[in-house]
Design a protein around this motif. Structure first.
Motif, PDB file in Angstrom:
ATOM      1  N   ARG B 451      78.468 -54.762  81.967  1.00 32.34           N
ATOM      2  CA  ARG B 451      78.783 -53.568  82.475  1.00 32.34           C
ATOM      3  C   ARG B 451      79.866 -52.437  81.424  1.00 32.34           C
ATOM      4  N   GLY B 493      91.626 -59.203  74.920  1.00 28.32           N
ATOM      5  CA  GLY B 493      92.412 -59.882  77.050  1.00 28.32           C
ATOM      6  C   GLY B 493      91.707 -61.247  76.130  1.00 28.32           C
ATOM      7  N   GLU B 616      89.894 -48.298  69.692  1.00 26.80           N
ATOM      8  CA  GLU B 616      89.971 -47.582  70.578  1.00 26.80           C
ATOM      9  C   GLU B 616      88.262 -46.664  71.125  1.00 26.80           C
ATOM     10  N   ARG B 621      87.149 -50.318  74.684  1.00 26.35           N
ATOM     11  CA  ARG B 621      87.675 -50.778  75.216  1.00 26.35           C
ATOM     12  C   ARG B 621      86.908 -50.869  77.049  1.00 26.35           C
ATOM     13  N   ALA B 622      85.836 -50.427  76.775  1.00 27.12           N
ATOM     14  CA  ALA B 622      84.907 -50.970  78.659  1.00 27.12           C
ATOM     15  C   ALA B 622      85.075 -52.030  78.491  1.00 27.12           C
ATOM     16  N   ALA B 624      87.592 -54.613  77.260  1.00 23.32           N
ATOM     17  CA  ALA B 624      88.815 -55.070  77.243  1.00 23.32           C
ATOM     18  C   ALA B 624      89.051 -54.999  78.820  1.00 23.32           C
ATOM     19  N   ALA B 625      88.510 -53.325  79.384  1.00 23.24           N
ATOM     20  CA  ALA B 625      88.457 -53.392  80.984  1.00 23.24           C
ATOM     21  C   ALA B 625      87.886 -54.763  82.076  1.00 23.24           C
ATOM     22  N   ALA B 626      87.239 -54.959  81.254  1.00 24.53           N
ATOM     23  CA  ALA B 626      85.698 -56.042  81.992  1.00 24.53           C
ATOM     24  C   ALA B 626      87.003 -57.171  82.101  1.00 24.53           C
ATOM     25  N   ASP B 628      89.952 -58.118  81.504  1.00 26.67           N
ATOM     26  CA  ASP B 628      91.005 -57.513  83.005  1.00 26.67           C
ATOM     27  C   ASP B 628      90.981 -57.885  83.769  1.00 26.67           C
ATOM     28  N   ASP B 629      89.612 -56.871  84.271  1.00 26.87           N
ATOM     29  CA  ASP B 629      89.433 -56.790  85.555  1.00 26.87           C
ATOM     30  C   ASP B 629      88.798 -58.387  86.352  1.00 26.87           C
TER      31      ASP B 629
END
Lengths: 641, 641
Positions: B451, B493, B616, B621-622, B624-626, B628-629
């Motif tokens: 992702r 994460g 940053e 960040r992508a 980290a988002a993956a 988290d998601d």
């Protein structure tokens, strides 16, 4: 009914409308061998270990490491040779205690062995092998899976397949790879007047060659799509509908392009409204206002403007990014360059201007005011200067006289000379010309340019060429106006050419000199007033007038066709050849080339000038060398270097 | 006899030797439609005028300009409509005094008319036409030849054909273009052990897939050549000779590549010496010392080293430029990038080092000391950092773990951290990875990386990953070592995964816990010591030892296979699946995937860390988002986000 476009959409809305069409063409499996440049559609994990076995990394001897402990040059271990293992064969030997096996690079480590000694540290003596170094278990062995292990992530989705990725996939034994399918793009050119290149053309019937089909098809391929060309359509509704519907059935995206006629656009507009859905008509950009975006059956549809530069500009701004997204291909790294404006450019039309610009390299010396950082030109290569290409967008030659696009936003007002701009190139393969010359059209010059890498020449004529050189944009002006220009220049060299009157083969009217042109009733073809040749003719007529005690004006008035003029140096001679004129202004060399007759009038000097800041550019020096060398004058009658 | 290379030639001599082979493949005529990317072999002058006739540039009315003099909105000129001229038709009307003809954009200006009034400035009234503006002769008319005139220089030799040049040639009606012929490059891979991708492979017989043939073939195509693959040859002289001679007869250049075995190189060496001429053997470069340059029949010949990265490096350094020259194609603008060394690199081997390097973008905050100019990173995008890829050149994965080559000259000594270097990319399509993560191999991580745009992950293991993160090269380390690292990090994460013992389906040995592994005689497969999983196992064994009042060492000693270890997370389970082991260390998710049984032992936490200067970056960040998601944990047994 002629439709007017109202309520122009903002350019962002055009981008969004095209994005909403969702071109994604899906996935396909293709042979690895054909996968260059394609984009992986999904992750590829390793399905096997690489290597698949414990592998010798040098030529030498497979040993039990324990048998070599303490061995050195002075006190080698001596092992019995139990056998040989070649690369690509299954070992038929087991290495026991006190034994070794000869092994090739890449061969399977035989059972019993756990290390390899390189051949350089061994000797053969009396059938036994002396090992002159101690090795540890695993030395000179690549273990199975050490490179890639089965189950590991090899390449992720979205990966562009370059030689190295093809290499990794080869190592994994992959035969077919899942890649993003290539979006197919149908191109329908419209306009009864269009003829495909290579087919015969009737100028009398107003036919022209179809420029946009091949241009846009090439752009589609460059963006990662597959172009499908359809026959061009006239303004007939039924024919247009059949073509567009067929293209929509066969392609992911249909582009129409070609005609500038409002009636053809009207017809397309109706077909799209009736067979699909029109999302947007008219965008607030210059050029390219009459752009259509919609859907035709299940295909996306974009209508491009008709003029070639406008069509390529709108295609590369709005359509190519969508094709690249569909193909999964990123924007090429070389697709944009940074430069500085060479001149000040005003603009205040309230819509986004996609300004065609040309590029030229400054000399090692700065020609534009210094900026705030010290990066550019540090290596003496000069910096990229950007100038607007001011030809009408209808001109095909703008295609090659411009290198790309600078976006000027509606509220820009002006771009100042020296201001940094980003140029989106018409292709990532476009390079800044190494030489930018302007001025007088000349066949010897054309040959000289063949000897310069990446030249650009625009035949603005002598005076306009000098004016532009003074304004600091081109590197070189070629002129016949005589003497040194009134600003600081460097003369690169000069040559002379014989000019006069071109007449039909056999000189049927018996023209002998300029007086015949004045005194007899002959159809004459002149050059335009930008041309140095015309200046020479005017001067010769002034001399004749003085001789006769008449005014030049009276003499000129008597010449049928003097006031008009054609732009290019061969054009008058070609009119004579075609029987459209009795006499044309031209060069002896042109008459010889076209096999018509020539009546000499005079000789003029052609000079090439550069400016001090550009004279040392390699390409400028190459042009000077070509003038000096004189090869260009061989077999060119009337020329002297 | 095994030949040793002596008298290594300097790299310049290799360039010269290859240049002396003169690959130039001549000229061919090809259809314009297929000419994208090709290079003109000779100048193309215009053979016709564009347009070929005087042409209306707007929809409107063709008039005699004189008839409109003085006309304006208040006092229009009223003209009789003499007829209509459509684009693509021959006018059947002559415009007389006081008359006009309706005309479409692009149509032929009819006889008698000398200007066009745009439709917007006209009205129809009672069959006559009101002209509400005065026009001058030539207004809204493009004269014949105004765009391109017959005889003008259109494009010079050496011009690369991009969409715009294809457009200009279309306008000239060109059907076939003279282009530089594509040099044909034969590729003969050598080595009995090579198997072409897609064919079945016998690891027992020491077979491996042929990596170099497709890699180099793709490189040849990228450089503008046509690659021809030949069957691979073993070390047999006659077979090799037949293949090389056939390739030499059919191609402009023959490349041999593939085997690393000295005997195959010897055979090639003999064939070239006997069937042609050897110009050079051995070049003072690292890697790639054993390079051959010569002539085989009338073809050029270059022998590449066998290791994939070495082969691609030598190909791109020495051979690709020669192919581009032969094809007339310039080096792509995107073929090199500038960056700064991320670490200090020493070198002192007395020959040119072609050092494979990886690229990573710094964060918006500088991570390397400031240089002497303010250009980089000014836009917040970070700068390109360059680090050596230190894997052995035998590793295929180096192909994708390195992005290009930095040349270190023999007298360099070292490159300092922060020093500017130029990187020659392995392909102009190579991009700097947007994310560079290292550390623990994990199947959920692999999904998360899907992702992220352009990720690079190298499974160095947990501890080594953290060590590298501390050294400032990667963006992210993924680790199972627990707790926060001892330096400043940003935790992105974490998730947990269940680990234990992987046993054959049905658990034939009835393994129930770790004690079985210690107490029973089972063949075990461990992970390497870099692996966090092994660390968890070792800790669990320590607990068991404490329970029993024994030393951990004693427990470990009783496990057959504990000391060795395989590198990748699926490898132990695959050994179990293949019947080569009774028990393997692994994850519940892996056991489920491979359909084997699983005996749970514990749960470990996987954490992803970045550093403050990289946290940053959009790709960090992508990731980290993956995490988290949590989508990545779906259907992955034993995982929890």
């Amino acid at each position: 009914m002629r439709k007017e476009f109202r309520d122009l959409a903002p350019p962002e809305a055009a981008h969004e409308a095209i994005a909403s069409l969702d071109l994604a063409a899906g996935t396909e499996e293709i042979p690895l061998r054909d996968a260059r440049g394609r984009v992986l559609a999904e992750r590829v994990d390793a399905a096997l270990d690489v290597p698949g076995f414990d592998r010798a990394t040098v030529d030498g001897y497979a040993v039990r490491a324990r048998d070599t402990f303490g061995a050195d040059e002075a006190d080698p271990a001596v092992l019995d040779l139990a056998g040989v293992v070649h690369a690509g064969t299954e070992p038929d030997v087991v290495v026991g205690e006190g034994e070794c096996a000869e092994i090739s690079t890449g061969a399977v480590l035989p059972e019993g062995a756990n290390a390899v000694v390189m051949v350089e540290r061994t000797s053969e003596r009396d059938g036994a092998i002396e090992i002159r170094t101690g090795v540890a278990p695993g030395d000179r062995v690549m273990f199975a899976g050490a490179d890639v292990a089965a189950g590991e992530r090899a390449l992720g989705p979205g990966t562009r397949l370059t030689p190295r990725e093809i290499g990794l996939l080869s190592a994994l034994g992959v035969e077919e790879v899942p890649v993003r399918a290539t979006p197919t793009v149908g191109i329908v050119s419209t306009g009864d007047e269009l003829v495909r290149p290579g087919e015969p053309l009737s100028s009398a019937a107003g036919e022209i060659y179809d420029v946009n089909s091949y241009t846009i098809a090439t752009g589609v391929e460059e963006a990662g799509g597959e172009a499908v060309l359809y026959p061009h359509a006239g303004d007939d509704y039924d024919q247009m509908e059949r073509l567009l519907v067929r293209a929509a059935e066969e392609c992911d995206l249909v582009l129409s392009s070609g005609s500038t006629s409002a009636s053809a656009v009207d017809v397309i507009y109706r077909v799209v409204e009736e067979q699909g859905e029109l999302l947007l008509h008219g965008v607030a950009v210059k050029p390219g206002k009459p752009m259509l975006v919609g859907r035709l059956e299940r295909s996306a549809y974009v209508g491009l403007p008709g003029y070639p530069v406008s069509a390529l500009t709108i295609f590369s701004t709005f359509v190519a990014p969508a094709i690249r997204r569909a193909a999964g291909v990123p924007e090429p790294a070389a697709a944009t360059v940074e430069g500085r404006m060479a001149t000040r450019e005003r603009y205040a039309e309230g819509r986004l201007r996609l300004m065609p610009v040309g590029l030229v390299e400054s000399g090692p010396t700065r020609s534009v005011r210094d900026g705030d950082d010290g990066d550019d030109g540090a290596d003496g290569a000069g910096e990229t200067l950007v100038y607007p290409v001011d030809k009408g967008s209808g001109a095909t030659t703008s295609l090659v006289e411009a290198d790309g696009i600078v976006e000027m936003h509606p509220d820009t007002g002006y771009l100042d000379a020296g201001e940094r701009v980003e140029v989106r190139l018409f292709s990532p393969d476009v390079r800044t010309p190494a030489l930018f010359a302007v001025g007088e059209d000349d066949p010897a010059l054309s040959r000289m340019l063949d000897r310069v890498d990446r030249p650009r020449f625009i035949a603005f004529g002598s005076r306009e060429g000098l004016r532009r050189l003074r304004n600091g944009v081109p590197d070189v002006a070629v002129t016949t106006t005589g003497g040194a220009p009134g600003f600081e220049t460097v003369e690169l060299g000069s040559w002379t050419r014989e000019w006069g009157l071109v007449v039909p083969a056999g000189n049927p009217d018996g023209v002998t000199d300029l007086a015949d042109l004045v005194d007899r009733d002959l159809r004459f073809v002149n050059r335009t007033s930008a041309s140095g040749l015309r200046t020479s003719l005017t001067a010769a007529l002034a001399d004749l007038a003085e001789e006769r005690g008449a005014s030049r004006h009276d003499l000129v008035d008597g010449i049928d066709g003097f006031e008009a003029g054609v732009r290019a140096h061969e054009s008058p001679a070609r009119k004579v050849l075609a029987g459209d004129a009795d006499v044309g202004l031209g060069l002896r060399a042109t008459a010889a080339r076209l096999d018509v007759d020539f009546v000499p009038v005079g000789t003029e000097t052609v000079r090439a000038f550069s400016t001090p800041d550009r004279a040392e550019k390699p390409a400028v020096r190459a042009l000077a060398a070509a003038i000096d060398d004189g090869d260009a004058f061989d077999d060119l009658p009337g020329y002297e270097g």
